[in-house]
Design a protein around this motif. Sequence first.
Motif, PDB file in Angstrom:
ATOM      1  N   THR A 121       0.776  -1.448   0.305  1.00 57.19           N
ATOM      2  CA  THR A 121      -0.021  -0.055   0.022  1.00 57.19           C
ATOM      3  C   THR A 121       0.553   1.188  -0.165  1.00 57.19           C
ATOM      4  OG1 THR A 121      -2.095  -0.842   0.803  1.00 57.19           O
ATOM      5  CG2 THR A 121      -1.579   1.089   1.062  1.00 57.19           C
ATOM      6  N   ALA A 122       2.013   1.416   0.427  1.00 52.53           N
ATOM      7  CA  ALA A 122       2.720   2.266   1.180  1.00 52.53           C
ATOM      8  C   ALA A 122       3.448   2.866  -0.802  1.00 52.53           C
ATOM      9  CB  ALA A 122       3.421   2.023   2.431  1.00 52.53           C
ATOM     10  N   ALA A 123       3.662   1.613  -1.137  1.00 50.54           N
ATOM     11  CA  ALA A 123       4.733   1.995  -2.429  1.00 50.54           C
ATOM     12  C   ALA A 123       3.672   2.560  -3.340  1.00 50.54           C
ATOM     13  CB  ALA A 123       5.503   0.751  -2.530  1.00 50.54           C
ATOM     14  N   LEU A 124       2.773   1.865  -3.728  1.00 47.70           N
ATOM     15  CA  LEU A 124       1.339   1.405  -4.762  1.00 47.70           C
ATOM     16  C   LEU A 124       0.529   2.675  -4.585  1.00 47.70           C
ATOM     17  CD1 LEU A 124      -0.873  -0.911  -4.771  1.00 47.70           C
ATOM     18  CD2 LEU A 124       1.232   0.017  -6.492  1.00 47.70           C
ATOM     19  N   PHE A 125       0.393   3.936  -3.355  1.00 47.28           N
ATOM     20  CA  PHE A 125       0.181   4.782  -3.016  1.00 47.28           C
ATOM     21  C   PHE A 125       1.261   5.896  -3.420  1.00 47.28           C
ATOM     22  CE2 PHE A 125       0.244   9.577  -0.124  1.00 47.28           C
ATOM     23  CZ  PHE A 125      -1.924   9.140  -0.567  1.00 47.28           C
ATOM     24  N   THR A 126       2.354   6.157  -3.230  1.00 48.73           N
ATOM     25  CA  THR A 126       3.308   6.544  -3.391  1.00 48.73           C
ATOM     26  C   THR A 126       3.535   7.014  -4.897  1.00 48.73           C
ATOM     27  OG1 THR A 126       4.667   6.180  -1.165  1.00 48.73           O
ATOM     28  CG2 THR A 126       6.027   6.824  -2.771  1.00 48.73           C
ATOM     29  N   VAL A 127       3.430   5.826  -5.358  1.00 50.19           N
ATOM     30  CA  VAL A 127       4.164   6.456  -7.174  1.00 50.19           C
ATOM     31  C   VAL A 127       2.419   6.388  -7.378  1.00 50.19           C
ATOM     32  CG1 VAL A 127       4.220   4.467  -8.930  1.00 50.19           C
ATOM     33  CG2 VAL A 127       5.343   3.804  -7.414  1.00 50.19           C
ATOM     34  N   CYS A 128       1.577   6.519  -7.371  1.00 46.25           N
ATOM     35  CA  CYS A 128       0.554   7.012  -7.978  1.00 46.25           C
ATOM     36  C   CYS A 128       0.146   8.435  -7.434  1.00 46.25           C
ATOM     37  CB  CYS A 128      -0.934   6.267  -7.178  1.00 46.25           C
ATOM     38  SG  CYS A 128      -1.305   4.886  -7.613  1.00 46.25           S
ATOM     39  N   ASN A 129       0.462   8.457  -6.172  1.00 44.14           N
ATOM     40  CA  ASN A 129       0.523  10.107  -5.498  1.00 44.14           C
ATOM     41  C   ASN A 129       1.252  11.128  -6.056  1.00 44.14           C
ATOM     42  OD1 ASN A 129      -0.193  12.141  -3.128  1.00 44.14           O
ATOM     43  ND2 ASN A 129       1.649  11.988  -2.738  1.00 44.14           N
ATOM     44  N   ALA A 130       2.648  10.117  -5.963  1.00 42.11           N
ATOM     45  CA  ALA A 130       3.683  11.234  -7.472  1.00 42.11           C
ATOM     46  C   ALA A 130       3.486  10.850  -8.662  1.00 42.11           C
ATOM     47  CB  ALA A 130       5.346  10.906  -7.804  1.00 42.11           C
ATOM     48  N   VAL A 131       2.774  10.790  -9.737  1.00 46.17           N
ATOM     49  CA  VAL A 131       2.239  11.344 -10.380  1.00 46.17           C
ATOM     50  C   VAL A 131       0.682  11.698 -10.267  1.00 46.17           C
ATOM     51  CG1 VAL A 131       0.219  10.513 -12.627  1.00 46.17           C
ATOM     52  CG2 VAL A 131       2.545   8.959 -11.433  1.00 46.17           C
ATOM     53  N   LEU A 132       0.194  12.034  -9.275  1.00 47.11           N
ATOM     54  CA  LEU A 132      -1.202  12.876  -9.452  1.00 47.11           C
ATOM     55  C   LEU A 132      -0.180  14.435  -8.466  1.00 47.11           C
ATOM     56  CD1 LEU A 132      -4.222  13.058  -9.123  1.00 47.11           C
ATOM     57  CD2 LEU A 132      -4.234  12.078  -6.786  1.00 47.11           C
ATOM     58  N   MET A 133       0.623  14.958  -7.315  1.00 47.60           N
ATOM     59  CA  MET A 133       1.075  15.214  -7.363  1.00 47.60           C
ATOM     60  C   MET A 133       2.085  16.430  -8.653  1.00 47.60           C
ATOM     61  SD  MET A 133       0.286  16.516  -4.562  1.00 47.60           S
ATOM     62  CE  MET A 133      -1.652  15.503  -4.963  1.00 47.60           C
ATOM     63  N   ALA A 134       2.669  15.809  -9.636  1.00 46.22           N
ATOM     64  CA  ALA A 134       3.116  16.669 -10.709  1.00 46.22           C
ATOM     65  C   ALA A 134       1.744  17.472 -11.104  1.00 46.22           C
ATOM     66  CB  ALA A 134       3.960  15.184 -12.065  1.00 46.22           C
ATOM     67  N   VAL A 135       0.444  16.355 -11.116  1.00 39.16           N
ATOM     68  CA  VAL A 135      -0.416  17.728 -11.723  1.00 39.16           C
ATOM     69  C   VAL A 135      -1.302  18.342 -11.201  1.00 39.16           C
ATOM     70  CG1 VAL A 135      -2.831  16.816 -12.858  1.00 39.16           C
ATOM     71  CG2 VAL A 135      -1.086  15.377 -13.404  1.00 39.16           C
ATOM     72  N   ARG A 136      -0.844  17.873  -9.786  1.00 39.11           N
ATOM     73  CA  ARG A 136      -1.778  19.025  -8.934  1.00 39.11           C
ATOM     74  C   ARG A 136      -1.101  20.147  -8.682  1.00 39.11           C
ATOM     75  NH1 ARG A 136      -6.117  19.088  -5.640  1.00 39.11           N
ATOM     76  NH2 ARG A 136      -5.825  20.871  -4.165  1.00 39.11           N
ATOM     77  N   VAL A 137       0.280  20.171  -8.633  1.00 36.83           N
ATOM     78  CA  VAL A 137       1.465  21.030  -8.296  1.00 36.83           C
ATOM     79  C   VAL A 137       1.582  21.688 -10.263  1.00 36.83           C
ATOM     80  CG1 VAL A 137       3.688  22.243  -8.054  1.00 36.83           C
ATOM     81  CG2 VAL A 137       2.883  20.248  -6.736  1.00 36.83           C
ATOM     82  N   ARG A 138       0.996  21.486 -11.027  1.00 35.07           N
ATOM     83  CA  ARG A 138       1.487  22.137 -12.254  1.00 35.07           C
ATOM     84  C   ARG A 138       0.160  22.784 -12.464  1.00 35.07           C
ATOM     85  NH1 ARG A 138       3.155  18.145 -14.391  1.00 35.07           N
ATOM     86  NH2 ARG A 138       1.921  17.335 -15.457  1.00 35.07           N
ATOM     87  N   CYS A 139      -0.846  22.654 -12.152  1.00 33.91           N
ATOM     88  CA  CYS A 139      -2.058  22.604 -11.382  1.00 33.91           C
ATOM     89  C   CYS A 139      -2.097  24.194 -10.954  1.00 33.91           C
ATOM     90  CB  CYS A 139      -3.063  21.939 -11.080  1.00 33.91           C
ATOM     91  SG  CYS A 139      -4.908  22.357 -10.850  1.00 33.91           S
ATOM     92  N   GLU A 140      -2.267  24.032  -9.444  1.00 32.65           N
ATOM     93  CA  GLU A 140      -1.932  25.141  -8.791  1.00 32.65           C
ATOM     94  C   GLU A 140      -0.822  26.597  -9.116  1.00 32.65           C
ATOM     95  OE1 GLU A 140      -0.754  24.537  -4.510  1.00 32.65           O
ATOM     96  OE2 GLU A 140      -2.751  23.038  -4.806  1.00 32.65           O
ATOM     97  N   GLU A 141      -0.034  26.382  -9.405  1.00 32.63           N
ATOM     98  CA  GLU A 141       1.049  26.767  -9.926  1.00 32.63           C
ATOM     99  C   GLU A 141       0.122  27.830 -11.106  1.00 32.63           C
ATOM    100  OE1 GLU A 141       3.857  28.205  -8.707  1.00 32.63           O
ATOM    101  OE2 GLU A 141       3.759  26.336  -7.164  1.00 32.63           O
ATOM    102  N   ALA A 142      -0.425  27.317 -12.138  1.00 32.92           N
ATOM    103  CA  ALA A 142      -0.527  28.323 -13.056  1.00 32.92           C
ATOM    104  C   ALA A 142      -1.939  28.745 -12.236  1.00 32.92           C
ATOM    105  CB  ALA A 142      -1.356  27.072 -13.670  1.00 32.92           C
ATOM    106  N   ALA A 143      -2.317  27.660 -11.299  1.00 32.56           N
ATOM    107  CA  ALA A 143      -3.868  28.706 -10.913  1.00 32.56           C
ATOM    108  C   ALA A 143      -3.224  30.253  -9.970  1.00 32.56           C
ATOM    109  CB  ALA A 143      -4.494  28.281  -9.834  1.00 32.56           C
ATOM    110  N   LEU A 144      -2.311  30.332  -9.514  1.00 31.10           N
ATOM    111  CA  LEU A 144      -1.907  31.356  -8.196  1.00 31.10           C
ATOM    112  C   LEU A 144      -1.064  31.923  -9.681  1.00 31.10           C
ATOM    113  CD1 LEU A 144      -0.164  29.325  -5.783  1.00 31.10           C
ATOM    114  CD2 LEU A 144      -1.970  30.355  -5.454  1.00 31.10           C
ATOM    115  N   THR A 145      -0.597  31.953 -10.084  1.00 36.49           N
ATOM    116  CA  THR A 145       0.224  33.034 -11.554  1.00 36.49           C
ATOM    117  C   THR A 145      -1.139  33.431 -12.570  1.00 36.49           C
ATOM    118  OG1 THR A 145       2.481  31.301 -12.053  1.00 36.49           O
ATOM    119  CG2 THR A 145       1.416  32.566 -13.852  1.00 36.49           C
ATOM    120  N   SER A 146      -2.129  32.846 -13.102  1.00 40.01           N
ATOM    121  CA  SER A 146      -2.707  33.641 -13.568  1.00 40.01           C
ATOM    122  C   SER A 146      -3.777  34.332 -12.883  1.00 40.01           C
ATOM    123  CB  SER A 146      -4.193  32.661 -14.329  1.00 40.01           C
ATOM    124  OG  SER A 146      -5.041  33.404 -14.391  1.00 40.01           O
TER     125      SER A 146
END
Length: 173
Positions: free
Chosen positions: A142-167
């Motif tokens: 569970t720790a390994a699967l969450f970590t991998v999936c979370n890394a992918v999701l966080m890459a999307v999330r951080v890009r989204c958040e940065e774009a929203a803050l810049t906008s």
Amino acid sequence: MVWYAALVLAVAGERVAELAVALRNTRWARARGGVESGRGHYPAMVALHTALLVGCLVEAAVADRPFVPLLGWAMAAVVLAAQGLRWWCIRTLGHRWNTRVVVVPGLPLVTGGPYRLLRHPNYVAVAAEGIALPLVHGAWVTAALFTVCNAVLMAVRVRCEEAALTSASGVPA
């Protein structure tokens, strides 16, 4: 195993409290012209965090994972530290903290609290908890699967958040 289930349920209760805070903060932000971004990835984030909690309990029980005291207590301390960091983020951001990406145009970036040390401290808390909570009772899959999936999701999330803050601010975040 009973105390571990109680710990996981306590974290689930904390998540419910977060959702209540987020709902209140979403209303606050929208009343001030807040704009939501990233609606598409939000359901995946909810599903992943729910799967983490379920996975902790299921793997520990079904795979009969043992409690290894040295690892378990160390990881329990990390879980508690992650909760502390998360609530420090929530307190620092106040009405601006959310589980969604909702930005009120014109507000300056928050640079106090943990944000003076890290760009996205809440995500550090999420990553730490996602590794530590399962490992409290040996649920390493569970720790390994969450970590991998979370890394992918966080890459999307951080890009989204940065774009929203810049906008919203007109200045690169």
